[in-house]
Design an enzyme around this catalytic site. Structure first.
Site, PDB file in Angstrom:
ATOM      1  N   ARG A 132      48.248 -30.821  34.502  1.00 11.76           N
ATOM      2  CA  ARG A 132      47.240 -31.889  34.422  1.00 11.76           C
ATOM      3  C   ARG A 132      47.893 -33.180  34.912  1.00 11.76           C
ATOM      4  O   ARG A 132      49.138 -33.257  34.979  1.00 11.76           O
ATOM      5  CB  ARG A 132      46.794 -32.078  32.969  1.00 11.76           C
ATOM      6  CG  ARG A 132      46.013 -30.894  32.435  1.00 11.76           C
ATOM      7  CD  ARG A 132      45.648 -31.120  30.972  1.00 11.76           C
ATOM      8  NE  ARG A 132      45.075 -29.910  30.402  1.00 11.76           N
ATOM      9  CZ  ARG A 132      45.350 -29.456  29.174  1.00 11.76           C
ATOM     10  NH1 ARG A 132      46.206 -30.096  28.398  1.00 11.76           N
ATOM     11  NH2 ARG A 132      44.773 -28.364  28.733  1.00 11.76           N
ATOM     12  N   ARG A 149      38.463 -35.327  25.724  1.00  9.04           N
ATOM     13  CA  ARG A 149      39.800 -35.308  26.346  1.00  9.04           C
ATOM     14  C   ARG A 149      39.678 -35.350  27.872  1.00  9.04           C
ATOM     15  O   ARG A 149      40.539 -35.921  28.549  1.00  9.04           O
ATOM     16  CB  ARG A 149      40.573 -34.060  25.893  1.00  9.04           C
ATOM     17  CG  ARG A 149      42.035 -34.091  26.308  1.00  9.04           C
ATOM     18  CD  ARG A 149      42.831 -32.991  25.661  1.00  9.04           C
ATOM     19  NE  ARG A 149      42.508 -31.679  26.235  1.00  9.04           N
ATOM     20  CZ  ARG A 149      43.056 -30.542  25.848  1.00  9.04           C
ATOM     21  NH1 ARG A 149      43.948 -30.534  24.870  1.00  9.04           N
ATOM     22  NH2 ARG A 149      42.722 -29.405  26.424  1.00  9.04           N
ATOM     23  N   ARG A 162      37.068 -22.012  26.769  1.00 12.36           N
ATOM     24  CA  ARG A 162      37.916 -22.355  25.626  1.00 12.36           C
ATOM     25  C   ARG A 162      37.115 -22.316  24.325  1.00 12.36           C
ATOM     26  O   ARG A 162      37.624 -21.908  23.275  1.00 12.36           O
ATOM     27  CB  ARG A 162      38.570 -23.735  25.836  1.00 12.36           C
ATOM     28  CG  ARG A 162      39.718 -23.639  26.840  1.00 12.36           C
ATOM     29  CD  ARG A 162      40.357 -24.950  27.211  1.00 12.36           C
ATOM     30  NE  ARG A 162      41.352 -24.703  28.256  1.00 12.36           N
ATOM     31  CZ  ARG A 162      42.652 -25.020  28.177  1.00 12.36           C
ATOM     32  NH1 ARG A 162      43.119 -25.649  27.134  1.00 12.36           N
ATOM     33  NH2 ARG A 162      43.482 -24.727  29.154  1.00 12.36           N
TER      34      ARG A 162
END
Ligand SMILES: Nc1ncnc2c1ncn2[C@@H]1O[C@H](COP(=O)(O)OP(=O)(O)OP(=O)(O)O)[C@@H](O)[C@H]1O
Ligand SMILES: Nc1nc2c(ncn2[C@@H]2O[C@H](COP(=O)(O)O)[C@@H](O)[C@H]2O)c(=O)[nH]1
Length: 402
Positions: free
Chosen positions: A175, A268, A279
């Site tokens: 990321r 996030r 997820r």
């Protein structure tokens, strides 16, 4: 006990006659274990990677190249070897750095016996010898977005000398702010799969479509630095660690609700919509297993971050006034290139002679191996080390090294 003598082979040059018909490249030692002779060093080493091993089987008259597991010492300029308890050879590396000079080559331990069955070949396994013992690692699991990373960061920030993070390997892409070697070791799948095949991983799992894993080295490196290791891994990984040799504390972090979990993941902003949905789907099964599988010693609910952090600290014995952690003293052991090793009961005596003009000094390093713990594929811990200085006029002093 049939202990083999410590062999020293100094400055062997190419093509010396060693009685085994083995072409020598120098610096081999020969250690007999039953009807096998373990030849360590030189002949099988590819000079850049590690110390080579060959086995001569006296019953068949054949040479065998074993499968070599565990963390290996770097190529060295000589070593001495001595058999310990008929199942491992202790190696002291000449002229090495203080924290890198005692190694164990396991040749018939339980771990090696198991691996022989799996590989169907001869197997030997290296482990590095270190003093002291490691504190139980802490495994932290929970669904993606629950706040594991946030809690771990808080802990590491408040107690930097106490905790160290086990840096996992992953095949997922980094990321924005993530750094290779700090947050993860970002790895190609084929490289990671090959390392898994060669026993380098404590656990691994396919998580949300990518491969993640904890290398044995990642956990041991933290323990070597005198810190308590923290692992942030999924529930499958926690199950594997539970079944492994590692004695750890297992903590599951639970969200207050699926809705709140979704909000945190979305806020996030690090995953695509597809990834968020994947997820969240996985989270349901993970929460079910976290709460009921018996893997976890504790469940913490992360509703309010500060409260959850307080509870985590309490679990780790850091509630109220946290103990001040003293860094373990560094292990000063650095045998010179002309040392020799012998064995007296549970003690290994490394004899380091130094001859200066007008002053002949003898420095004995005593390694007490009666309390060894762990071993391959990690570290052999619990070495107890003392040094004795003997000068020409007799016993001069004993230095406690730990
Ligand atoms: N108690 C809390 N209340 C509100 N937000 C929180 C709380 N705990 C963590 N968060 C936030 O939730 C988000 C997810 O947290 P974090 O990245 O730590 O999750 P994680 O469990 O490590 O996820 P992953 O497994 O995907 O790495 C972060 O933006 C974090 O700031
Ligand atoms: N089994 C393992 N799971 C791991 C490891 N490192 C991280 N994880 C888990 O993966 C998910 C996703 O992490 P992310 O960084 O992509 O958000 C999360 O649950 C981690 O706990 C590992 O080495 N082994």
């Amino acid at each position: 006990m049939g202990e083999a003598p410590a062999f020293f082979v100094d400055n062997l040059q190419n093509g010396f006659s060693n009685g085994f018909g083995l072409k020598s490249k120098g610096f081999e030692t020969f250690t007999d274990v039953g009807d096998k002779t373990f030849v360590i060093g030189g002949a099988n080493s590819d000079s850049t990677s590690s110390v080579g091993i060959q086995i001569y089987d006296k019953s068949t008259g054949k040479w065998v190249i074993p499968t070599v597991l565990g963390t290996k010492p770097k190529t060295c300029k000589g070593h001495s070897a001595i058999l310990l308890n008929e199942d491992r050879i202790m190696i002291s590396i000449r002229g090495s750095t203080p924290d890198d000079c005692i190694w164990f080559l396991e040749v018939d331990t339980e771990y090696v016996k198991e691996q022989k069955k799996d590989f169907g070949t001869e197997v030997v396994a290296w482990s590095k010898g270190v003093t002291g013992e490691a504190e139980k690692p802490v495994v932290i699991s929970g669904p993606s977005g629950v706040g594991k990373g946030t809690l771990i960061n808080m802990l590491m920030k408040e107690f930097p000398s106490m905790f160290g993070f086990s840096v996992s390997h992953t095949t997922r892409a980094p990321r924005g702010m993530e750094k290779n070697g700090v947050h993860y070791h970002f790895t190609e799948r084929n490289v990671m799969e090959n390392d898994i095949k060669h026993g380098k991983f404590l656990e691994f799992a396919s998580v949300h479509g990518n491969l993640y894993g904890t290398s044995i080295e990642a956990v041991e490196a933290v323990a070597d630095s005198g810190k308590r290791c923290i692992l942030d891994i999924d529930v499958q990984g926690a199950r594997s660690v539970r079944a492994s040799y590692l004695d750890a504390v297992f903590i599951f972090i639970c969200p207050p609700s699926m809705r709140e979990l979704e909000e945190r993941l979305r806020a996030r902003g690090t995953e695509t919509e597809d990834q968020i949905l994947k997820r969240l789907r996985n989270a349901e099964a993970e929460i079910e297993q976290g709460e009921s599988s018996g893997i976890f010693d504790y469940i913490l609910y992360n509703h309010n971050l500060e409260e959850c952090y307080e509870n985590l600290m309490e679990l780790l014995g850091l509630g109220g006034s946290a103990p001040i952690k003293q860094k373990p003293s560094s292990k000063v052991i650095d045998p010179p290139s002309n040392h020799s090793v012998s064995k007296i009961n549970n003690k290994m005596v490394i004899n380091c002679e130094t001859k200066e003009v007008g002053n002949e000094a003898k420095n004995l390093i005593i390694l007490d191996v009666s309390s060894l713990k762990g071993g391959a594929p990690g570290r052999t811990r619990g070495l107890n080390i003392h040094a004795i200085d003997l000068f020409s006029d007799g016993l001069n002093g004993i230095r406690e090294l730990r």
